[in-house]
Design a protein around this motif. Structure first.
Motif: not given
Length: 272
Positions: A54-55, A57, A86, A88-89, A91-93, A95-96, A113
């Motif tokens: 999931m992470g 992204a 999760l 997060p990569d 991109y996800a980092t 985003f959050f 999302v």
């Protein structure tokens, strides 16, 4: 002609049903299966897909573009992972970090999302626009119908679910004889049913009430019922199920109604 559909697949039967609908209709599709959510059980080599945690992204978006996806549907339930799971990569980092504390509930997070996907040039569509007759119709769907107490419990459950949904908590409530036995939180509907089955009183059984949250984006995470819901309610000694007509997905309707009729459980579509 509709463009290639990206199916972001969580758990349950819905992602597979979307894929089969696309295949039967000749629409090209590609499945992004979320690791650990259940899609691994039905994915096969003849279904174009890739499995991602999931992470990841950024990697998901790159793959969607590489597969020439234009439209995206989010289908199936997703269990929220812990931050350590999760992983997060970048991109996800990002985003959050941009999200901050603005979207703690499921609906708020899904809206964010969807907004991100649209910013990236994709069109987010609702699952009900892809599969005909998926929304719960109005009125009694089984031979058994709710009695006077059942109708009162449905009315009370709708009011409680509306109040909870307004603060982005849940989409399901269990009521018996005017008492709220439980409300849906992070555990999901099946766990709610099992928990409330142990709390039920004598007399007419509890009623499960499901409705969409007020102001919910109807493309995203509509409440869902199906054969598993019916089986859980039967096992827990419930009297019936009331789902918002036009606002709840009814998966495997024929099988679910057949099982409900066999067990003497009512299923009805009600105005929200």
């Amino acid at each position: 002609m509709a463009g290639r559909l990206g199916i972001i697949a969580g758990g349950g039967a819905l992602p597979r049903q979307v894929a089969e609908t696309c295949r039967q209709g000749g629409r090209p599709f590609f499945i992004i299966a979320l690791e650990g959510q259940g899609a691994e059980a039905w994915l096969s080599p003849d279904l174009p897909h890739a499995l991602f945690r999931m992470g990841a992204a950024g990697a998901m978006l790159e793959r969607l573009r590489a597969e020439a996806v234009t439209d995206i549907v989010m289908a199936g339930g997703v269990r929220r992972p812990s931050l350590s799971d999760l992983r997060p990569d970048w991109y996800a980092t990002r985003f959050f970090a941009r999200l901050g504390l603005k979207a703690l509930g499921d609906d708020g997070l899904l809206r964010a999302v969807a907004s991100l996907l649209e910013d990236e040039g994709f069109r987010v569509v609702g699952i009900q626009s892809l599969i005909a007759d998926l929304l719960t119709p109005a009125g009694a769907l089984t031979r058994k119908v709710p009695d006077e107490q059942g109708l009162a419990d449905i009315h009370h459950g709708l009011a409680v679910a509306h109040a909870l949904g307004a603060v982005d908590v849940g989409q399901a409530v269990v009521v018996q004889a005017g008492l709220v036995l439980g409300v849906e939180a992070i555990e999901g509907t099946d766990a709610l049913i099992a928990r409330c089955g142990a709390l039920k009183r004598e007399g007419s059984g509890p009623v499960l009430v499901k409705r969409a949250k007020p102001g919910q984006d109807r493309r995203l995470d509509l409440p869902t019922i199906g054969p598993d819901t019916v089986a859980a309610c039967v096992a827990a000694g419930f009297a019936g199920i009331a789902a918002e007509a036009g606002g709840t997905l009814f998966v495997g309707r024929e099988d679910a109604i057949r099982a409900a009729d066999g067990a003497g459980l009512f299923v009805t579509g009600v105005a929200g």
